[in-house]
Structure formats: structure tokens, C-alpha cells
Design a protein around this motif. Structure first.
Motif, PDB file in Angstrom:
ATOM      1  N   ASN A  94      42.303  14.201   7.899  1.00 53.46           N
ATOM      2  CA  ASN A  94      41.160  13.353   7.535  1.00 53.46           C
ATOM      3  C   ASN A  94      41.445  11.928   7.976  1.00 53.46           C
ATOM      4  OD1 ASN A  94      39.226  15.092   5.846  1.00 53.46           O
ATOM      5  ND2 ASN A  94      41.196  15.498   4.859  1.00 53.46           N
TER       6      ASN A  94
ATOM      7  N   LYS B  53      40.411   8.826   6.936  1.00 51.15           N
ATOM      8  CA  LYS B  53      40.686   7.730   5.985  1.00 51.15           C
ATOM      9  C   LYS B  53      42.142   7.707   5.536  1.00 51.15           C
ATOM     10  CE  LYS B  53      38.994   5.588   1.737  1.00 51.15           C
ATOM     11  NZ  LYS B  53      37.988   5.655   0.632  1.00 51.15           N
TER      12      LYS B  53
ATOM     13  N   ASP C  74      47.285  14.835   5.725  1.00 56.08           N
ATOM     14  CA  ASP C  74      46.932  13.843   4.706  1.00 56.08           C
ATOM     15  C   ASP C  74      48.167  13.393   3.940  1.00 56.08           C
ATOM     16  OD1 ASP C  74      44.279  13.904   5.368  1.00 56.08           O
ATOM     17  OD2 ASP C  74      43.616  15.012   3.593  1.00 56.08           O
TER      18      ASP C  74
ATOM     19  N   ARG D  20      44.443   6.564   8.413  1.00 50.51           N
ATOM     20  CA  ARG D  20      44.500   5.112   8.641  1.00 50.51           C
ATOM     21  C   ARG D  20      45.407   4.431   7.617  1.00 50.51           C
ATOM     22  NH1 ARG D  20      38.830   6.048   9.488  1.00 50.51           N
ATOM     23  NH2 ARG D  20      38.344   5.930  11.713  1.00 50.51           N
TER      24      ARG D  20
END
Length: 231
Positions: free
Chosen positions: A36, A38, A87, A41
Motif C-alpha cells: 500500500n 501510504k 506494509d 511512503r
């Protein structure tokens, strides 16, 4: 080269998840195939990347079709270092990155897994349960009746095979799973609950189910590992 880059486990106090000696390998990657975008980052902010994160190519694996995946692997074979990241923890383990790695092998592209934290292995290491024979299931069944039957079955298998059973759960369902485990497992079965691994509030605790019933674990909505071993 296709680099498999670990990401931080702890959400509260994340730390650099790779060896300092491996940072140059990470920092040269301008294309990232991730679970993912988000959390990717957020993880990249710990690597002191030489270019702005907004200038990196970050692509969610689930959104890539077969041709796009093949194109990235061919780019990597041609000399462009590309990274895969989960993640949390190690890519390819309970993670869609395994699909890209499988394609890399099919297309004869070299892969390079970097050393980093795996919540599954850290929890097993800290549990004191059987590390010679263990099984990771991913998530337990969602429907309560199926979940309860499944817990009893895994306990039978654990007893027969001396096998440590390991699962994760969506954090907002932690409490429901704990209630089910304490209700369905035998009183002398050993149960370990672990959360915030590698973080400042790391908790790894193993007791019998009977002992846990006196004061159940309370991880809240932290990502957890649950492990049990029948007596």
C-alpha cells in the motif's frame, strides 16, 4: 537486481528496519512495488533517500496487471534496481510481494532479500514455544462459529504434532479473538500474545490459558501475533 526491503514493524516508535550496510542498496532504488502506498511512503522516510519521496515511482502491487509486472521485472533485469516492500516487516511473507518474486524467478531476474524484522519469527523466538515445528496460518476464519471450530482443530493438530500455531488478526478484532482463544483452548495450552515488536512498548508474554483467564491480554488495536502450543 530486485531488492526485497523490510519495513518498520512498530507503528508507535518505528526504527530503521535494515542493516546500515544495506542502506546504499535501498537508496539507489527509484521504483518501489509495495503493498500500500501510504505506509510505504511513511517507511521510506526512515531510509534517508537521496531524492524526495514524491519523486519516487511507488506502485501498489494489487493495481499492476500482468504486462506491467512483467515490464518492471524486465527493467530490473536490464540493470535498474527495483525494490519490493510490505506494509510491515519482510516482503513476500504474508504479503503480495511474493507474487512479484515468483515472476522474477520465472523470468530469471536476480532477487536480493535484505536482512530485517519479521514479526512472525520475532514472536516465535520470544514465545518459548516450539521453534522446530510451527505453522503460520495468516488470519483465522471471520465467522465466529467457524473460527471457534477452527481453533479447536488447530489445538488438536498442535497436540498431535507438537506444532506451534501462529496467526495474525485485524487489530480491531483483537479482543474478539482473545475471547475466543481463552474460551476454546484447553486450560493447559500455552498461549503467547505479542505486539509492538521492535518498538519501545514491545510486549511478548506466554502463559497457560488458565493463567491468561485471570488477567487477559489487552493489546488494544495494536497489530498482534497470537501463538499457541497444546500441552
Amino acid at each position: 537486481m530486485l531488492y526485497l526491503v523490510p519495513s518498520p514493524l512498530s507503528q508507535k516508535t518505528p526504527k530503521l528496519p535494515v542493516l546500515a550496510a544495506d542502506l546504499p542498496k535501498v537508496q539507489q532504488c527509484k521504483v518501489w512495488l509495495v503493498e500500500n502506498a501510504k505506509p510505504a511512503r511513511a517507511a521510506l522516510s526512515h531510509f534517508n533517500m537521496p531524492v524526495a519521496i514524491r519523486d519516487l515511482g511507488i506502485f501498489e502491487i494489487a493495481q499492476l496487471d500482468a504486462e506491467q509486472r512483467k515490464k518492471f521485472i524486465e527493467q530490473s533485469k536490464a540493470g535498474e534496481p527495483i525494490a519490493i516492500m510490505s506494509d510491515a516487516g519482510c516482503p513476500g511473507v504474508a504479503d503480495p510481494g511474493a507474487e512479484i518474486v515468483a515472476l522474477a524467478h520465472k523470468l530469471a531476474c536476480p532477487v536480493y532479500p535484505l536482512v530485517g524484522p519479521s514479526s512472525i519469527l520475532l514472536a516465535l523466538m520470544g514465545s518459548g514455544l516450539n521453534g522446530q515445528n510451527f505453522r503460520f496460518y495468516g488470519y483465522p476464519p471471520l465467522e465466529p462459529a467457524q473460527r471457534d471450530t477452527w481453533i479447536k482443530q488447530t489445538e488438536k493438530e498442535s497436540k498431535a504434532q507438537k506444532c506451534t500455531q501462529i496467526v495474525i488478526e485485524t487489530p480491531f478484532r483483537n479482543e474478539k479473538l482473545i475471547e475466543a482463544l481463552l474460551k476454546q483452548l484447553s486450560s493447559d495450552t500455552l498461549l503467547c500474545v505479542a505486539w509492538d515488536l521492535t518498538g519501545d512498548e514491545q510486549h511478548i508474554h506466554t502463559q497457560t490459558v488458565e493463567q491468561w483467564k485471570k488477567q487477559p491480554p489487552s493489546p488494544g488495536k495494536a497489530p498482534c501475533l497470537f501463538l499457541w502450543l497444546a500441552s
